[in-house]
Design a protein around this motif. Structure first.
Motif, PDB file in Angstrom:
ATOM      1  N   THR A 454       0.803  -1.234   0.000  1.00 21.32           N
ATOM      2  CA  THR A 454       0.000   0.000   0.000  1.00 21.32           C
ATOM      3  C   THR A 454       0.832   1.279   0.000  1.00 21.32           C
ATOM      4  O   THR A 454       0.276   2.361  -0.195  1.00 21.32           O
ATOM      5  N   VAL A 455       2.144   1.183   0.232  1.00 15.29           N
ATOM      6  CA  VAL A 455       2.938   2.423   0.332  1.00 15.29           C
ATOM      7  C   VAL A 455       2.803   3.228  -0.968  1.00 15.29           C
ATOM      8  O   VAL A 455       2.891   2.686  -2.070  1.00 15.29           O
ATOM      9  N   ILE A 456       2.524   4.536  -0.808  1.00 11.54           N
ATOM     10  CA  ILE A 456       2.355   5.394  -2.000  1.00 11.54           C
ATOM     11  C   ILE A 456       2.475   6.869  -1.581  1.00 11.54           C
ATOM     12  O   ILE A 456       2.148   7.220  -0.453  1.00 11.54           O
ATOM     13  N   ASP A 457       2.965   7.669  -2.518  1.00  9.03           N
ATOM     14  CA  ASP A 457       2.986   9.116  -2.290  1.00  9.03           C
ATOM     15  C   ASP A 457       1.587   9.670  -2.507  1.00  9.03           C
ATOM     16  O   ASP A 457       0.839   9.193  -3.356  1.00  9.03           O
ATOM     17  N   ARG A 458       1.236  10.697  -1.745  1.00 13.83           N
ATOM     18  CA  ARG A 458      -0.062  11.367  -1.924  1.00 13.83           C
ATOM     19  C   ARG A 458       0.122  12.825  -2.329  1.00 13.83           C
ATOM     20  O   ARG A 458      -0.802  13.458  -2.825  1.00 13.83           O
ATOM     21  N   ALA A 459       1.306  13.369  -2.109  1.00 12.93           N
ATOM     22  CA  ALA A 459       1.559  14.776  -2.444  1.00 12.93           C
ATOM     23  C   ALA A 459       1.489  14.979  -3.962  1.00 12.93           C
ATOM     24  O   ALA A 459       1.969  14.133  -4.726  1.00 12.93           O
ATOM     25  N   THR A 460       0.890  16.091  -4.374  1.00  9.58           N
ATOM     26  CA  THR A 460       0.763  16.420  -5.794  1.00  9.58           C
ATOM     27  C   THR A 460       1.230  17.857  -6.018  1.00  9.58           C
ATOM     28  O   THR A 460       1.508  18.587  -5.065  1.00  9.58           O
ATOM     29  N   TYR A 461       1.271  18.279  -7.273  1.00 12.06           N
ATOM     30  CA  TYR A 461       1.688  19.657  -7.568  1.00 12.06           C
ATOM     31  C   TYR A 461       0.683  20.673  -7.022  1.00 12.06           C
ATOM     32  O   TYR A 461       1.056  21.797  -6.707  1.00 12.06           O
ATOM     33  N   THR A 462      -0.573  20.267  -6.904  1.00  9.21           N
ATOM     34  CA  THR A 462      -1.557  21.202  -6.351  1.00  9.21           C
ATOM     35  C   THR A 462      -1.749  21.018  -4.845  1.00  9.21           C
ATOM     36  O   THR A 462      -2.167  21.934  -4.152  1.00  9.21           O
TER      37      THR A 462
END
Ligand SMILES: [Zn+2]
Length: 505
Positions: A454-462
Protein backbone atom coordinates in the motif's frame (compact mmCIF):
# COMPACT_ATOMS: atom_id res chain seq x y z
CA UNK A 1 37.58 -5.17 23.84
CA UNK A 2 38.06 -8.78 24.88
CA UNK A 3 40.84 -10.74 23.24
CA UNK A 4 39.13 -14.08 23.89
CA UNK A 5 38.33 -15.82 20.65
CA UNK A 6 34.63 -16.12 19.93
CA UNK A 7 33.65 -13.73 22.68
CA UNK A 8 33.17 -10.04 22.22
CA UNK A 9 32.48 -7.66 25.04
CA UNK A 10 30.14 -4.79 24.49
CA UNK A 11 30.84 -1.47 26.09
CA UNK A 12 28.27 0.56 27.96
CA UNK A 13 26.69 2.20 24.96
CA UNK A 14 24.02 3.49 27.29
CA UNK A 15 24.81 4.33 30.93
CA UNK A 16 21.73 2.37 32.02
CA UNK A 17 23.00 -0.80 30.40
CA UNK A 18 24.31 -3.63 32.49
CA UNK A 19 27.69 -4.85 31.33
CA UNK A 20 27.14 -8.04 29.48
CA UNK A 21 28.96 -10.57 27.51
CA UNK A 22 27.70 -12.09 24.38
CA UNK A 23 28.80 -14.92 22.28
CA UNK A 24 27.52 -16.64 19.28
CA UNK A 25 27.83 -20.31 18.56
CA UNK A 26 27.21 -21.60 15.11
CA UNK A 27 25.61 -25.02 15.36
CA UNK A 28 23.99 -26.89 12.53
CA UNK A 29 23.83 -23.69 10.51
CA UNK A 30 21.72 -22.04 13.20
CA UNK A 31 23.11 -19.04 15.04
CA UNK A 32 22.33 -19.31 18.73
CA UNK A 33 22.82 -16.33 20.97
CA UNK A 34 22.90 -16.22 24.73
CA UNK A 35 23.52 -13.52 27.26
CA UNK A 36 25.25 -13.56 30.63
CA UNK A 37 23.15 -11.23 32.73
CA UNK A 38 23.91 -10.72 36.41
CA UNK A 39 26.26 -13.70 36.44
CA UNK A 40 23.80 -16.36 35.25
CA UNK A 41 23.45 -17.71 31.77
CA UNK A 42 19.93 -17.24 30.44
CA UNK A 43 18.63 -17.83 26.96
CA UNK A 44 18.44 -14.53 25.12
CA UNK A 45 14.74 -14.93 24.47
CA UNK A 46 13.91 -15.21 28.17
CA UNK A 47 15.65 -12.00 29.18
CA UNK A 48 13.82 -8.68 28.96
CA UNK A 49 16.91 -7.28 27.40
CA UNK A 50 15.35 -5.11 24.71
CA UNK A 51 13.65 -1.76 25.02
CA UNK A 52 11.71 -2.58 21.89
CA UNK A 53 11.16 -5.61 19.71
CA UNK A 54 9.84 -5.40 16.14
CA UNK A 55 8.20 -8.79 15.86
CA UNK A 56 7.89 -10.87 12.73
CA UNK A 57 8.51 -8.25 10.04
CA UNK A 58 10.09 -8.87 6.66
CA UNK A 59 13.56 -7.55 7.40
CA UNK A 60 15.32 -6.25 4.30
CA UNK A 61 18.97 -5.22 4.53
CA UNK A 62 20.44 -3.97 1.26
CA UNK A 63 24.02 -4.51 2.44
CA UNK A 64 23.84 -8.22 3.31
CA UNK A 65 20.91 -9.02 1.06
CA UNK A 66 18.93 -10.41 4.02
CA UNK A 67 15.25 -10.64 3.07
CA UNK A 68 13.50 -12.82 5.65
CA UNK A 69 11.03 -12.76 8.52
CA UNK A 70 12.92 -11.76 11.66
CA UNK A 71 12.48 -10.24 15.10
CA UNK A 72 14.56 -7.10 15.64
CA UNK A 73 15.67 -6.29 19.19
CA UNK A 74 16.58 -2.69 20.02
CA UNK A 75 18.22 -1.30 23.13
CA UNK A 76 19.87 2.03 23.82
CA UNK A 77 19.05 3.26 20.31
CA UNK A 78 20.98 0.44 18.65
CA UNK A 79 19.93 -2.78 16.91
CA UNK A 80 21.11 -5.56 19.29
CA UNK A 81 19.58 -8.61 17.63
CA UNK A 82 18.15 -9.66 14.28
CA UNK A 83 16.83 -13.10 15.00
CA UNK A 84 14.78 -15.91 13.52
CA UNK A 85 13.77 -16.72 17.09
CA UNK A 86 11.15 -14.88 19.07
CA UNK A 87 12.58 -12.01 21.10
CA UNK A 88 10.99 -10.36 24.10
CA UNK A 89 11.27 -6.79 25.25
CA UNK A 90 9.59 -4.02 27.19
CA UNK A 91 7.62 -2.96 24.11
CA UNK A 92 6.59 -5.32 21.33
CA UNK A 93 5.47 -4.01 17.94
CA UNK A 94 3.70 -6.41 15.60
CA UNK A 95 5.52 -6.01 12.28
CA UNK A 96 3.81 -8.87 10.42
CA UNK A 97 3.11 -7.94 6.82
CA UNK A 98 5.45 -4.94 7.01
CA UNK A 99 8.91 -4.49 5.56
CA UNK A 100 11.49 -3.48 8.17
CA UNK A 101 14.12 -1.46 6.33
CA UNK A 102 16.92 0.95 7.18
CA UNK A 103 15.60 4.48 7.58
CA UNK A 104 15.94 6.54 4.42
CA UNK A 105 18.82 8.99 4.10
CA UNK A 106 18.05 12.03 1.95
CA UNK A 107 21.28 13.68 0.80
CA UNK A 108 19.51 16.64 -0.79
CA UNK A 109 16.93 18.38 1.38
CA UNK A 110 16.65 22.16 1.40
CA UNK A 111 13.63 22.74 3.64
CA UNK A 112 15.08 22.24 7.14
CA UNK A 113 12.85 24.21 9.51
CA UNK A 114 10.93 22.58 12.38
CA UNK A 115 7.70 22.43 10.36
CA UNK A 116 9.49 20.72 7.46
CA UNK A 117 10.61 17.57 9.30
CA UNK A 118 7.30 15.77 10.02
CA UNK A 119 6.46 15.24 6.33
CA UNK A 120 9.96 13.84 5.77
CA UNK A 121 9.56 11.41 8.69
CA UNK A 122 6.15 10.31 7.36
CA UNK A 123 7.92 9.51 4.07
CA UNK A 124 10.31 7.18 5.94
CA UNK A 125 13.25 9.60 6.03
CA UNK A 126 15.34 9.39 9.21
CA UNK A 127 18.32 11.54 8.12
CA UNK A 128 18.09 14.73 6.04
CA UNK A 129 21.14 16.43 4.57
CA UNK A 130 21.34 19.89 2.97
CA UNK A 131 24.39 19.23 0.79
CA UNK A 132 23.84 21.14 -2.47
CA UNK A 133 23.29 24.72 -1.30
CA UNK A 134 24.63 24.11 2.21
CA UNK A 135 25.54 26.77 4.74
CA UNK A 136 28.30 29.34 5.25
CA UNK A 137 28.16 29.19 9.06
CA UNK A 138 28.24 25.47 9.83
CA UNK A 139 28.32 25.86 13.63
CA UNK A 140 25.22 28.06 13.61
CA UNK A 141 23.39 25.64 11.31
CA UNK A 142 23.93 22.68 13.62
CA UNK A 143 23.32 24.70 16.80
CA UNK A 144 19.90 25.81 15.50
CA UNK A 145 18.74 22.17 15.27
CA UNK A 146 20.53 20.23 17.96
CA UNK A 147 18.15 18.53 20.40
CA UNK A 148 15.08 19.85 18.59
CA UNK A 149 14.45 17.58 15.62
CA UNK A 150 12.63 14.28 15.14
CA UNK A 151 15.15 13.13 12.51
CA UNK A 152 18.92 13.35 12.03
CA UNK A 153 20.39 16.24 10.08
CA UNK A 154 23.58 17.22 8.25
CA UNK A 155 24.88 20.13 6.19
CA UNK A 156 27.65 20.92 3.75
CA UNK A 157 29.65 24.09 3.66
CA UNK A 158 28.20 25.76 0.59
CA UNK A 159 30.17 27.44 -2.18
CA UNK A 160 27.02 29.45 -2.99
CA UNK A 161 26.52 31.03 0.47
CA UNK A 162 30.29 31.51 0.97
CA UNK A 163 30.52 33.25 -2.42
CA UNK A 164 27.47 35.37 -1.57
CA UNK A 165 29.16 36.43 1.68
CA UNK A 166 32.43 37.30 -0.06
CA UNK A 167 30.67 39.27 -2.82
CA UNK A 168 28.53 41.15 -0.29
CA UNK A 169 25.18 39.74 -1.44
CA UNK A 170 22.17 40.00 0.84
CA UNK A 171 21.70 36.64 2.60
CA UNK A 172 19.11 34.59 0.69
CA UNK A 173 18.52 30.96 -0.25
CA UNK A 174 19.92 31.47 -3.78
CA UNK A 175 21.60 34.46 -5.43
CA UNK A 176 19.55 36.57 -7.80
CA UNK A 177 20.67 36.68 -11.45
CA UNK A 178 22.04 40.23 -11.11
CA UNK A 179 23.86 39.94 -7.75
CA UNK A 180 27.62 39.83 -7.25
CA UNK A 181 27.68 36.10 -6.47
CA UNK A 182 26.12 35.41 -9.87
CA UNK A 183 27.92 38.03 -11.97
CA UNK A 184 31.36 38.87 -10.55
CA UNK A 185 34.54 36.93 -11.28
CA UNK A 186 36.52 36.59 -8.05
CA UNK A 187 39.85 38.39 -7.83
CA UNK A 188 42.76 36.69 -6.05
CA UNK A 189 41.82 38.02 -2.62
CA UNK A 190 38.15 37.06 -3.05
CA UNK A 191 39.06 33.58 -4.22
CA UNK A 192 41.35 33.13 -1.21
CA UNK A 193 38.54 34.24 1.07
CA UNK A 194 36.04 31.82 -0.53
CA UNK A 195 38.54 29.00 0.03
CA UNK A 196 39.16 30.08 3.62
CA UNK A 197 35.42 30.00 4.39
CA UNK A 198 35.11 26.55 2.77
CA UNK A 199 38.04 25.25 4.82
CA UNK A 200 36.60 26.72 7.99
CA UNK A 201 33.28 25.00 7.37
CA UNK A 202 34.99 21.67 6.78
CA UNK A 203 37.05 22.09 9.94
CA UNK A 204 33.77 22.64 11.79
CA UNK A 205 32.44 19.30 10.65
CA UNK A 206 30.52 20.06 7.46
CA UNK A 207 30.00 16.66 5.82
CA UNK A 208 30.56 17.86 2.23
CA UNK A 209 31.09 20.90 0.01
CA UNK A 210 28.06 22.12 -1.95
CA UNK A 211 28.07 23.87 -5.33
CA UNK A 212 25.38 25.36 -7.55
CA UNK A 213 27.36 26.38 -10.60
CA UNK A 214 24.27 27.29 -12.62
CA UNK A 215 23.39 29.85 -9.93
CA UNK A 216 26.92 31.32 -9.84
CA UNK A 217 27.88 31.43 -13.53
CA UNK A 218 30.74 33.89 -12.80
CA UNK A 219 32.53 31.24 -10.71
CA UNK A 220 35.22 30.06 -13.11
CA UNK A 221 36.55 26.53 -13.58
CA UNK A 222 39.68 27.76 -11.81
CA UNK A 223 37.63 28.80 -8.77
CA UNK A 224 35.83 25.47 -8.75
CA UNK A 225 39.16 23.62 -8.87
CA UNK A 226 40.53 25.67 -5.98
CA UNK A 227 37.51 24.73 -3.85
CA UNK A 228 37.80 21.07 -4.89
CA UNK A 229 41.42 21.11 -3.67
CA UNK A 230 40.24 22.29 -0.25
CA UNK A 231 37.62 19.51 -0.20
CA UNK A 232 40.27 16.95 -1.13
CA UNK A 233 42.33 17.85 1.95
CA UNK A 234 39.36 16.70 4.06
CA UNK A 235 38.30 13.84 1.79
CA UNK A 236 34.96 15.63 1.63
CA UNK A 237 32.61 14.87 -1.27
CA UNK A 238 31.64 17.80 -3.50
CA UNK A 239 27.88 17.86 -4.25
CA UNK A 240 27.21 19.80 -7.41
CA UNK A 241 24.33 21.29 -9.29
CA UNK A 242 25.83 21.26 -12.79
CA UNK A 243 26.75 24.48 -14.60
CA UNK A 244 24.60 24.34 -17.72
CA UNK A 245 21.68 22.63 -19.45
CA UNK A 246 21.18 21.74 -23.09
CA UNK A 247 23.43 19.88 -25.49
CA UNK A 248 24.58 22.69 -27.81
CA UNK A 249 26.80 25.74 -27.46
CA UNK A 250 30.13 26.07 -25.66
CA UNK A 251 28.54 25.49 -22.24
CA UNK A 252 26.11 22.60 -22.12
CA UNK A 253 25.31 19.63 -19.92
CA UNK A 254 28.17 17.58 -21.39
CA UNK A 255 30.81 20.24 -20.76
CA UNK A 256 29.25 20.54 -17.29
CA UNK A 257 29.56 16.88 -16.39
CA UNK A 258 33.06 16.74 -17.88
CA UNK A 259 34.31 19.66 -15.78
CA UNK A 260 33.09 17.85 -12.65
CA UNK A 261 34.74 14.59 -13.67
CA UNK A 262 37.96 16.45 -14.46
CA UNK A 263 37.95 18.26 -11.12
CA UNK A 264 37.43 15.00 -9.23
CA UNK A 265 40.16 13.25 -11.23
CA UNK A 266 42.64 16.12 -10.88
CA UNK A 267 42.13 16.83 -7.17
CA UNK A 268 41.05 13.47 -5.78
CA UNK A 269 37.98 14.96 -4.08
CA UNK A 270 34.93 12.71 -4.47
CA UNK A 271 32.19 14.30 -6.62
CA UNK A 272 28.43 13.83 -6.44
CA UNK A 273 26.15 15.08 -9.21
CA UNK A 274 22.82 16.40 -7.96
CA UNK A 275 19.43 15.70 -9.59
CA UNK A 276 20.87 14.50 -12.91
CA UNK A 277 17.43 14.26 -14.52
CA UNK A 278 16.44 17.86 -13.82
CA UNK A 279 19.63 19.34 -15.29
CA UNK A 280 20.21 16.87 -18.13
CA UNK A 281 16.50 16.42 -19.02
CA UNK A 282 16.32 14.56 -22.34
CA UNK A 283 20.10 14.02 -22.33
CA UNK A 284 19.88 12.14 -19.01
CA UNK A 285 20.66 8.66 -20.43
CA UNK A 286 23.67 10.02 -22.33
CA UNK A 287 24.95 11.94 -19.28
CA UNK A 288 24.51 8.88 -17.07
CA UNK A 289 26.56 6.94 -19.61
CA UNK A 290 29.40 9.47 -19.26
CA UNK A 291 29.22 9.24 -15.45
CA UNK A 292 29.23 5.43 -15.58
CA UNK A 293 32.24 5.41 -17.91
CA UNK A 294 34.24 7.73 -15.63
CA UNK A 295 33.16 5.71 -12.59
CA UNK A 296 34.33 2.51 -14.26
CA UNK A 297 37.74 4.14 -14.81
CA UNK A 298 38.06 4.78 -11.09
CA UNK A 299 36.92 8.39 -10.74
CA UNK A 300 35.19 8.76 -7.36
CA UNK A 301 31.73 9.78 -8.60
CA UNK A 302 28.16 9.35 -7.48
CA UNK A 303 24.88 10.68 -8.80
CA UNK A 304 21.34 11.25 -7.58
CA UNK A 305 17.89 11.75 -9.05
CA UNK A 306 14.38 12.43 -7.79
CA UNK A 307 11.27 10.67 -9.07
CA UNK A 308 9.30 13.57 -10.58
CA UNK A 309 8.93 14.90 -14.10
CA UNK A 310 8.97 18.54 -12.90
CA UNK A 311 11.63 20.53 -11.07
CA UNK A 312 11.36 23.65 -8.94
CA UNK A 313 13.67 26.61 -8.39
CA UNK A 314 13.76 30.38 -7.90
CA UNK A 315 12.42 32.30 -10.90
CA UNK A 316 14.77 35.22 -10.27
CA UNK A 317 17.93 33.06 -10.36
CA UNK A 318 20.43 32.85 -13.22
CA UNK A 319 18.72 29.62 -14.36
CA UNK A 320 16.20 31.83 -16.16
CA UNK A 321 18.76 34.11 -17.82
CA UNK A 322 18.08 34.71 -21.55
CA UNK A 323 18.35 31.46 -23.51
CA UNK A 324 16.65 29.29 -20.84
CA UNK A 325 13.90 28.18 -23.23
CA UNK A 326 16.36 26.93 -25.85
CA UNK A 327 18.72 25.34 -23.29
CA UNK A 328 15.95 23.53 -21.44
CA UNK A 329 13.79 22.81 -24.51
CA UNK A 330 10.83 24.24 -22.59
CA UNK A 331 8.61 27.30 -22.86
CA UNK A 332 6.62 29.67 -20.64
CA UNK A 333 3.67 27.24 -20.54
CA UNK A 334 5.93 24.62 -18.90
CA UNK A 335 6.36 26.87 -15.85
CA UNK A 336 3.74 26.67 -13.09
CA UNK A 337 3.30 29.14 -10.25
CA UNK A 338 2.57 27.05 -7.12
CA UNK A 339 0.62 29.72 -5.25
CA UNK A 340 -2.04 29.97 -7.96
CA UNK A 341 -1.52 26.82 -10.01
CA UNK A 342 -1.38 28.96 -13.17
CA UNK A 343 0.83 28.13 -16.15
CA UNK A 344 2.97 31.13 -17.05
CA UNK A 345 2.99 33.36 -20.13
CA UNK A 346 5.66 35.79 -21.34
CA UNK A 347 3.87 38.54 -19.42
CA UNK A 348 3.39 36.68 -16.11
CA UNK A 349 6.94 35.30 -16.31
CA UNK A 350 8.34 38.84 -16.52
CA UNK A 351 6.16 39.93 -13.59
CA UNK A 352 7.11 37.03 -11.29
CA UNK A 353 10.80 37.30 -12.21
CA UNK A 354 10.72 40.81 -10.75
CA UNK A 355 9.28 39.67 -7.43
CA UNK A 356 11.04 36.27 -7.24
CA UNK A 357 9.77 33.03 -5.76
CA UNK A 358 9.75 29.32 -6.42
CA UNK A 359 8.40 28.12 -9.76
CA UNK A 360 7.62 24.56 -10.87
CA UNK A 361 9.36 23.59 -14.12
CA UNK A 362 7.68 20.81 -16.13
CA UNK A 363 10.69 19.58 -18.09
CA UNK A 364 10.85 15.79 -18.37
CA UNK A 365 8.85 12.99 -19.94
CA UNK A 366 8.16 10.01 -17.68
CA UNK A 367 10.57 7.69 -19.57
CA UNK A 368 13.51 9.92 -18.65
CA UNK A 369 12.64 9.77 -14.97
CA UNK A 370 12.20 6.01 -15.14
CA UNK A 371 15.62 5.67 -16.83
CA UNK A 372 17.23 7.79 -14.12
CA UNK A 373 15.54 5.96 -11.23
CA UNK A 374 16.44 2.53 -12.60
CA UNK A 375 20.07 3.30 -13.53
CA UNK A 376 22.38 1.18 -11.33
CA UNK A 377 24.50 4.17 -10.20
CA UNK A 378 21.77 6.60 -9.13
CA UNK A 379 20.77 7.06 -5.54
CA UNK A 380 17.51 8.76 -4.62
CA UNK A 381 17.56 12.25 -3.08
CA UNK A 382 14.51 14.48 -2.95
CA UNK A 383 15.85 18.04 -3.47
CA UNK A 384 13.07 18.74 -0.98
CA UNK A 385 11.50 22.17 -0.97
CA UNK A 386 8.01 23.10 0.23
CA UNK A 387 5.63 23.66 -2.66
CA UNK A 388 6.85 20.67 -4.71
CA UNK A 389 5.53 17.16 -3.95
CA UNK A 390 9.09 15.81 -3.86
CA UNK A 391 9.45 17.21 -0.32
CA UNK A 392 6.77 14.92 1.10
CA UNK A 393 6.53 12.07 -1.38
CA UNK A 394 9.88 11.03 -2.83
CA UNK A 395 10.49 7.75 -0.94
CA UNK A 396 6.91 6.51 -1.12
CA UNK A 397 6.78 7.37 -4.83
CA UNK A 398 9.86 5.20 -5.42
CA UNK A 399 8.38 2.30 -3.42
CA UNK A 400 4.81 2.63 -4.69
CA UNK A 401 5.12 3.86 -8.27
CA UNK A 402 8.55 2.66 -9.43
CA UNK A 403 8.71 -0.64 -7.50
CA UNK A 404 5.14 -1.89 -7.17
CA UNK A 405 3.20 -0.25 -9.99
CA UNK A 406 5.70 -0.04 -12.85
CA UNK A 407 8.36 -2.54 -11.66
CA UNK A 408 11.17 -0.29 -12.88
CA UNK A 409 13.37 -1.56 -10.01
CA UNK A 410 13.14 -4.27 -7.36
CA UNK A 411 12.24 -3.49 -3.78
CA UNK A 412 15.78 -4.31 -2.59
CA UNK A 413 17.30 -2.06 -5.26
CA UNK A 414 15.02 0.75 -4.14
CA UNK A 415 15.99 0.31 -0.49
CA UNK A 416 19.68 0.45 -1.43
CA UNK A 417 19.11 3.70 -3.36
CA UNK A 418 17.18 5.19 -0.43
CA UNK A 419 19.44 4.12 2.44
CA UNK A 420 22.67 2.17 1.85
CA UNK A 421 24.07 4.14 -1.11
CA UNK A 422 23.60 7.54 0.59
CA UNK A 423 25.24 6.18 3.77
CA UNK A 424 28.18 4.88 1.77
CA UNK A 425 28.62 8.21 -0.02
CA UNK A 426 29.26 9.95 3.30
CA UNK A 427 30.92 7.28 5.43
CA UNK A 428 34.54 7.96 4.50
CA UNK A 429 34.10 11.53 5.62
CA UNK A 430 31.67 10.72 8.46
CA UNK A 431 32.50 7.34 10.05
CA UNK A 432 29.18 7.37 11.99
CA UNK A 433 27.40 6.74 8.67
CA UNK A 434 28.78 3.18 8.68
CA UNK A 435 26.06 2.44 11.25
CA UNK A 436 23.25 3.87 9.17
CA UNK A 437 21.60 2.47 6.05
CA UNK A 438 21.80 -1.09 7.42
CA UNK A 439 19.64 -3.46 9.43
CA UNK A 440 22.27 -5.39 11.35
CA UNK A 441 23.48 -5.88 14.90
CA UNK A 442 25.36 -2.77 16.02
CA UNK A 443 23.68 -0.41 13.52
CA UNK A 444 21.70 2.63 14.68
CA UNK A 445 18.02 1.80 15.16
CA UNK A 446 16.90 4.26 12.48
CA UNK A 447 14.23 2.09 10.86
CA UNK A 448 11.16 2.39 8.70
CA UNK A 449 8.27 -0.08 8.67
CA UNK A 450 6.06 0.08 5.60
CA UNK A 451 3.54 -2.00 3.72
CA UNK A 452 4.92 -2.96 0.29
CA UNK A 453 1.31 -3.46 -0.87
CA UNK A 454 0.00 0.00 0.00
CA UNK A 455 2.94 2.42 0.33
CA UNK A 456 2.35 5.39 -2.00
CA UNK A 457 2.99 9.12 -2.29
CA UNK A 458 -0.06 11.37 -1.92
CA UNK A 459 1.56 14.78 -2.44
CA UNK A 460 0.76 16.42 -5.79
CA UNK A 461 1.69 19.66 -7.57
CA UNK A 462 -1.56 21.20 -6.35
CA UNK A 463 -1.50 19.58 -2.86
CA UNK A 464 2.22 19.20 -2.12
CA UNK A 465 1.86 18.79 1.65
CA UNK A 466 -0.06 15.50 1.73
CA UNK A 467 1.86 12.93 3.79
CA UNK A 468 2.79 9.61 2.22
CA UNK A 469 0.63 6.57 2.99
CA UNK A 470 1.48 2.99 3.95
CA UNK A 471 4.37 3.87 6.29
CA UNK A 472 2.96 3.19 9.78
CA UNK A 473 6.15 3.32 11.86
CA UNK A 474 9.40 5.25 11.71
CA UNK A 475 12.08 4.99 14.39
CA UNK A 476 15.08 7.24 14.97
CA UNK A 477 17.66 5.92 17.46
CA UNK A 478 15.07 3.40 18.61
CA UNK A 479 12.43 6.04 19.37
CA UNK A 480 9.14 6.34 17.49
CA UNK A 481 8.85 9.53 15.48
CA UNK A 482 5.92 8.11 13.50
CA UNK A 483 3.70 5.49 15.14
CA UNK A 484 0.59 3.99 13.58
CA UNK A 485 0.95 6.61 10.85
CA UNK A 486 0.90 9.57 13.24
CA UNK A 487 3.72 11.97 13.99
CA UNK A 488 4.77 11.70 17.63
CA UNK A 489 4.51 15.27 18.87
CA UNK A 490 7.57 16.40 20.79
CA UNK A 491 9.73 13.42 19.89
CA UNK A 492 13.23 14.80 19.26
CA UNK A 493 15.66 11.90 18.91
CA UNK A 494 17.30 13.45 15.83
CA UNK A 495 21.04 13.90 16.14
CA UNK A 496 23.61 15.89 14.19
CA UNK A 497 25.48 13.94 11.54
CA UNK A 498 28.81 15.71 11.49
CA UNK A 499 32.37 15.03 10.38
CA UNK A 500 35.18 15.02 12.95
CA UNK A 501 36.15 18.56 14.01
CA UNK A 502 39.58 20.04 13.31
CA UNK A 503 41.25 23.31 14.20
CA UNK A 504 39.69 26.02 12.00
CA UNK A 505 41.96 28.14 9.76
ZN1 LIG B 1 19.93 22.01 -7.64
Amino acid sequence: MSALPGISTWGRANPRDKPWLRFRHAWGGLAISAAIVGGSLVPRAAAQEFDLVLRGGRVMDPESGLDAVRDVGIRGGVIRAVSGQRLTGAVIVDAQGLVVSPGFIDLHQHAQQPDDYPLKAQDGVTTVCELEVGAADVDAWYAAREGRTPINFAVSVGHIPCRMAVMGDRPDFLPGAKTGAATRVADAAQLAEVCRLIEKGLARGAVAVGFGLQYTPAATEREMLAVFRVAAKFNAPCHLHMRAKGDTGPQNVFSSVLEIIAAAAVTGAPAHICHVQSTATRSTPAVLQVIAEAHARGVNLSVECYPYTAGMTDIKSAIFDPGWREKGAIDFKDLQWPATGERLTEESFARYRQTGGLVIVHANPEEIVRDAVSHPLTLIASDGLRGHPRHAGTSARILGHYVRETKAITLMQALAKLSLLPARRLEERVPAMKNKGRVRVGADADLVLFSPDTVIDRATYTQPDLASAGIPHVLVAGEFVVRDGAIQAGAAPGRPVRAPLRAAP
